[in-house]
Design a protein around this motif. Structure first.
Motif, PDB file in Angstrom:
ATOM      1  N   ARG A 569      -4.950  -4.818   3.299  1.00  0.00           N
ATOM      2  CA  ARG A 569      -3.681  -4.875   2.595  1.00  0.00           C
ATOM      3  C   ARG A 569      -3.758  -5.978   1.546  1.00  0.00           C
ATOM      4  N   CYS A 570      -3.290  -5.660   0.326  1.00  0.00           N
ATOM      5  CA  CYS A 570      -3.174  -6.695  -0.692  1.00  0.00           C
ATOM      6  C   CYS A 570      -1.697  -7.061  -0.775  1.00  0.00           C
ATOM      7  N   PRO A 571      -1.322  -8.251  -0.293  1.00  0.00           N
ATOM      8  CA  PRO A 571       0.109  -8.587  -0.175  1.00  0.00           C
ATOM      9  C   PRO A 571       0.874  -8.505  -1.502  1.00  0.00           C
ATOM     10  N   THR A 572       0.202  -8.702  -2.617  1.00  0.00           N
ATOM     11  CA  THR A 572       0.915  -8.669  -3.891  1.00  0.00           C
ATOM     12  C   THR A 572       0.788  -7.317  -4.578  1.00  0.00           C
ATOM     13  N   GLY A 573      -0.031  -6.442  -4.004  1.00  0.00           N
ATOM     14  CA  GLY A 573      -0.165  -5.114  -4.597  1.00  0.00           C
ATOM     15  C   GLY A 573      -0.988  -5.079  -5.858  1.00  0.00           C
ATOM     16  N   VAL A 574      -1.835  -6.072  -6.071  1.00  0.00           N
ATOM     17  CA  VAL A 574      -2.645  -6.105  -7.280  1.00  0.00           C
ATOM     18  C   VAL A 574      -3.949  -5.325  -7.108  1.00  0.00           C
ATOM     19  N   CYS A 575      -4.578  -5.491  -5.946  1.00  0.00           N
ATOM     20  CA  CYS A 575      -5.870  -4.831  -5.722  1.00  0.00           C
ATOM     21  C   CYS A 575      -5.642  -3.344  -5.505  1.00  0.00           C
ATOM     22  N   SER A 576      -5.916  -2.564  -6.549  1.00  0.00           N
ATOM     23  CA  SER A 576      -5.437  -1.191  -6.591  1.00  0.00           C
ATOM     24  C   SER A 576      -6.022  -0.326  -5.476  1.00  0.00           C
ATOM     25  N   ALA A 577      -7.240  -0.664  -5.007  1.00  0.00           N
ATOM     26  CA  ALA A 577      -7.828   0.163  -3.952  1.00  0.00           C
ATOM     27  C   ALA A 577      -7.028   0.059  -2.661  1.00  0.00           C
ATOM     28  N   LEU A 578      -6.218  -0.992  -2.563  1.00  0.00           N
ATOM     29  CA  LEU A 578      -5.499  -1.235  -1.321  1.00  0.00           C
ATOM     30  C   LEU A 578      -4.017  -0.874  -1.393  1.00  0.00           C
ATOM     31  N   VAL A 579      -3.600  -0.274  -2.485  1.00  0.00           N
ATOM     32  CA  VAL A 579      -2.168   0.038  -2.574  1.00  0.00           C
ATOM     33  C   VAL A 579      -1.933   1.483  -2.977  1.00  0.00           C
ATOM     34  N   SER A 580      -0.785   1.983  -2.605  1.00  0.00           N
ATOM     35  CA  SER A 580      -0.285   3.167  -3.286  1.00  0.00           C
ATOM     36  C   SER A 580       1.202   2.955  -3.539  1.00  0.00           C
ATOM     37  N   TYR A 581       1.678   3.554  -4.621  1.00  0.00           N
ATOM     38  CA  TYR A 581       3.068   3.359  -5.016  1.00  0.00           C
ATOM     39  C   TYR A 581       3.911   4.540  -4.553  1.00  0.00           C
TER      40      TYR A 581
END
Lengths: 636, 179
Positions: A569-581
């Protein structure tokens, strides 16, 4: 034979300053520096010119950067006997309007002036003292808009003339006391006395290392060998740093004068200024300055009629960060690959072509004329016990007032970020400040009240560095920032020594893995070991300091690294591989803004109905997340 | 058929004479250290050619009395020197720290996606070269994009298609004006 002071007096009598003299007619000054040009200042200048066409009574001048980069283009209106007006964000339409209503007419437009800008601070009461006002040479704060908080909290010594004189006019520089320090040295002070003044002032190298400047001069002075050389290091490579560029663009003569003083003190007849090729305007203005000084007999074979010889040559860098390291820089001047070599011998003993060479950075040098004129005691009264004088910072990133500032050593980070910087924009929270660029570290909230000086910053795990100060808000991922700096140093590593070449590469691989959600539990230990090895065993400052941004963020933000490694998990949502919107159905108002900014058109939805993101197409750029007016887009 | 855009190349006898004159001037500045003229000369060549062509490198090596391989060694070390021709427009997206924290990576990615090239490459029609720039020093205007000598301040990913379209139109206009 007349003394250097008399020769200078004669030169000054024939000078006709453009801006620095008394205001006798209405004047319009447009800031022309790189950041201003990026903001469209050339169009503004053209617009002013055409608006004033045929009205010969007003003067138009160009100045360097006053420091408010985010308000560019800036335009100052001066009229005899009236307070000066600093207009901000002057686009061509505004420029024409200001010329019509204020310059030609008599009704200044208050809404467009700097005082009206939110976050720039309150205007001090009329007549309130400003820092430096009691000294002639640093008395640069008397113009009215300079009573604003943003300026009042600064002490501009290095930047004393930047934004105040026409950088392309030697007459302007002469009118503000220029070349008087050189004349004083040549006619009143022995070489050793000049060196002693610099020593006693406590001035330390502003390039980052903080080595006492006077001591460096002494070493070169004492070293056997002839010829000797002086070199100005203007290879400002740290990303996010533009102190030296602004100084050279706004006041090139101060650096030329300082080099001439240094050459006299150490016994050199030739000097080089090594400037980044990416700074064409700084190069051009330096070239003009050297030409003008040579024409007036200030440089050349008979400096100010004293029989001393001093010639100055500009050398362009070619996009190699490592050339900021002094031995690499010298190799580059010699026409070689810019690779460092082990020290000792230091350049003071064996530098350019094996001869004694004194190297100082731009900011260090720009302080010298002021120190010579006002004395070591005056300079050492500013700052802290071990860090004397002021430091210029390029304030950038997530801060309201981005720009160039100069503060006394010892002010706190909080004063810089909040009082001068105006805080964090967009209602976000301060997370950390990064100093020292790719060689430095991060200072989180708990260090906000740390005084800014060489020792305190080092103790806090960062460094003073050359002056880049990037403010980061709570939307910044610290692992990503560490990766960003390491990508930079890895790319710029010259490859000569193994600890740097291989160490940075292996560390970067680990960081890439972590930001892609493939981190392993042992990775943190690996980073520490690799970092320690590179710090200890690398040949030059680049490799020795390359691990700093990684080790400092690991130290200050361990929970972020752990979230990436253990929770994917990227807590700030910057590391794109770890987030989805995802769009939160209940919150979405269906305004369609996200749909419009999406670069891959993966958002669908009817007007005033909840929208939806197609995760398969989404490139995770975060544009929709930034744009949504009601925070209906969540990071999963 | 795709249009080919080409930069004007100044390959004339006069050009070579100018180069020789420049080399002699630089050599005279530091007699005894002829080699120190190399980097200024490479700047001169690149300023006028847009890159360092092989025949220029050979010529410079001969004039300075160093092996050609030495000239290549120096030219390839410095990232400012290009050894391959560039597009008519070089798009340089600043990835300095200030621009990076303001989202320049997304801008760079969008240029790469739209032009279908990676940073460091040129488009097939010879119109655009995409580059990552080290800090351009205009941090107050971040994120900054420089197209040749022109600055674009505070660029957002959604502006990328307009920027590309504007320069493409400009190039076509220049081309048809020439014809």
């Amino acid at each position: 034979m007349s003394s250097a002071v008399e020769v200078l007096e004669k030169i000054k009598r024939d000078a006709s300053p453009i801006i620095a003299g008394e205001v006798k007619e209405p004047q319009v000054l447009v800031g022309i520096a790189t950041c201003a040009l990026a903001g469209g200042a050339q169009d503004t200048l053209d617009a002013v010119e055409s608006a004033m066409d045929g009205n010969g009574s007003a003067g138009l001048g160009k100045v360097g950067c006053v420091g408010c980069c985010n308000l560019e283009p800036l335009m100052e209106v001066r009229k005899p006997g009236e307070p000066t007006r600093m207009y901000v964000n002057v686009d061509p339409e505004r420029a024409a309007e200001i010329v019509r209503r204020d310059v030609m007419g008599n009704s200044p437009i208050e809404d467009w002036q700097m005082e009206a800008v939110e976050g720039i601070g309150a205007l001090a009461p009329e007549g309130a003292p400003a820092p430096g006002e009691d000294h002639d040479i640093v008395d640069r704060f008397t113009r009215d808009w300079r009573r604003l908080d943003f300026f009042r909290r600064q002490t501009r010594i290095c930047l004393r003339n930047v934004g105040r004189i026409d950088p392309e006019s030697i007459d302007d520089y002469l009118a503000v006391g220029g070349y008087s320090a050189l004349a004083k040295c040549l006619s009143e002070l022995s070489r050793q006395e000049v060196i002693d003044i610099v020593k006693e002032s406590g001035l330390r190298g502003r390039g980052g290392a903080g080595f006492p400047t006077g001591l460096k001069w002494q070493f070169t002075h004492d070293a056997p060998g002839d010829p000797k050389f002086v070199v100005c290091n203007a290879d400002e490579g740290d990303p996010g740093a533009f102190m030296d560029r602004s100084t050279l663009e706004g006041d090139p003569h101060s650096v030329v004068e300082a080099l001439a003083i240094c050459a006299y003190a150490v016994g050199a007849k030739r000097g080089f200024i090594y400037v980044r090729a990416e700074y064409p305007l700084a190069v051009e203005r330096l070239r003009i300055a050297i030409e003008q000084a040579t024409e007036r007999g200030i440089l050349g074979d008979d400096v100010l009629g004293t029989g001393h010889e001093f010639r100055l040559e500009i050398r362009l860098g070619a996009g190699a960060f490592v050339c900021g390291e002094e031995t690499a820089l010298l190799a580059s001047i010699e026409g070689k690959r810019g690779m460092p070599r082990p020290r000792p011998p230091f350049p003071a003993a064996s530098g350019l072509w094996g001869q004694p060479t004194n190297i100082n950075n731009v900011e260090t040098l720009a302080n010298v004329p002021a120190i010579i004129l006002l004395g070591a005691e005056w300079y050492s009264s500013i700052g802290t016990e071990k860090s004397k004088g002021t430091k210029v910072f390029a304030l950038a990133g997530n801060v309201v007032n981005t720009g160039l500032i100069e503060v006394p050593m010892g002010v706190t980070l909080r004063e810089v970020v909040y009082d001068i910087g105006g805080g964090i924009p967009g209602g976000k929270e301060f997370k950390a400040a990064q100093t020292g660029g790719p060689s430095g570290g991060c200072l989180p909230t708990k260090y906000l009240d740390t005084p800014i000086d060489y020792e305190s910053l080092k103790a806090a795990g960062a460094i003073m560095g050359s002056g880049g100060l990037i403010v980061m808000d709570d939307h910044t991922c610290m692992v990503d920032i560490a990766k960003f700096f390491l990508t930079f140093t890895q790319d710029e590593s010259c490859g000569k020594c193994t600890p740097c070449r291989e160490g940075t590469k292996r560390m970067l691989e680990v960081l890439e893995r972590i930001t892609e959600g493939k981190g392993e539990a042992l990775d943190l230990e690996r980073l520490k070991r690799l970092g320690a090895a590179a710090q200890r065993a690398s040949l030059c400052g680049l490799g020795q300091s390359a691990p700093n941004p990684v080790l400092s963020t690991m130290d200050q933000f361990p929970e972020e690294y752990e979230a990436h490694i253990h929770d994917d998990r990227c807590p700030t949502g910057v590391c794109s591989a770890l987030v989805s919107y995802v769009i939160v159905e209940e919150t979405c108002i269906g305004c369609g803004l996200c749909k419009r900014v999406c670069p891959v058109h993966c958002i669908a939805g009817e007007a005033r109905q909840p929208h939806e993101i197609d995760d398969a197409i989404c490139v995770r750029c975060g544009a929709c997340y930034e744009k949504c007016p009601v925070d209906a887009i969540a990071i999963k | 058929m795709t249009t080919r855009f080409k930069k004007e190349v100044l390959d004339t006898p006069a050009w070579w004479q100018d180069l020789d004159r420049f080399i002699e001037e630089e050599k005279a500045k530091n007699p005894g250290h002829v080699q120190s003229a190399l980097i200024p000369v490479l700047h001169y060549v690149q300023d006028r050619y847009g890159y360092i062509p092989e025949k220029a490198a050979n010529h410079v090596a001969q004039s300075l009395g160093v092996p050609t391989v030495y000239v290549w060694g120096v030219a390839s070390f410095y990232s400012y020197f290009s050894l391959t021709p560039k597009g008519v427009y070089t798009i340089r997206v600043c990835t300095g720290t200030a621009c990076y924290v303001q989202g320049s990576q997304a801008v760079l990615d969008e240029f790469a996606r739209r032009l279908e090239i990676k940073p460091g490459e040129s488009t097939e029609d010879g119109l655009f070269t995409l580059e990552e720039a080290r800090c351009l020093g205009a941090c107050g205007q971040a994120p900054v994009v420089m197209v040749n000598e022109r600055f674009h301040a505070k660029v957002q990913p959604e502006q990328v298609s307009d920027i590309v379209a504007d320069y493409t139109a400009e190039a076509h206009a220049t081309l048809s004006a020439e014809e």
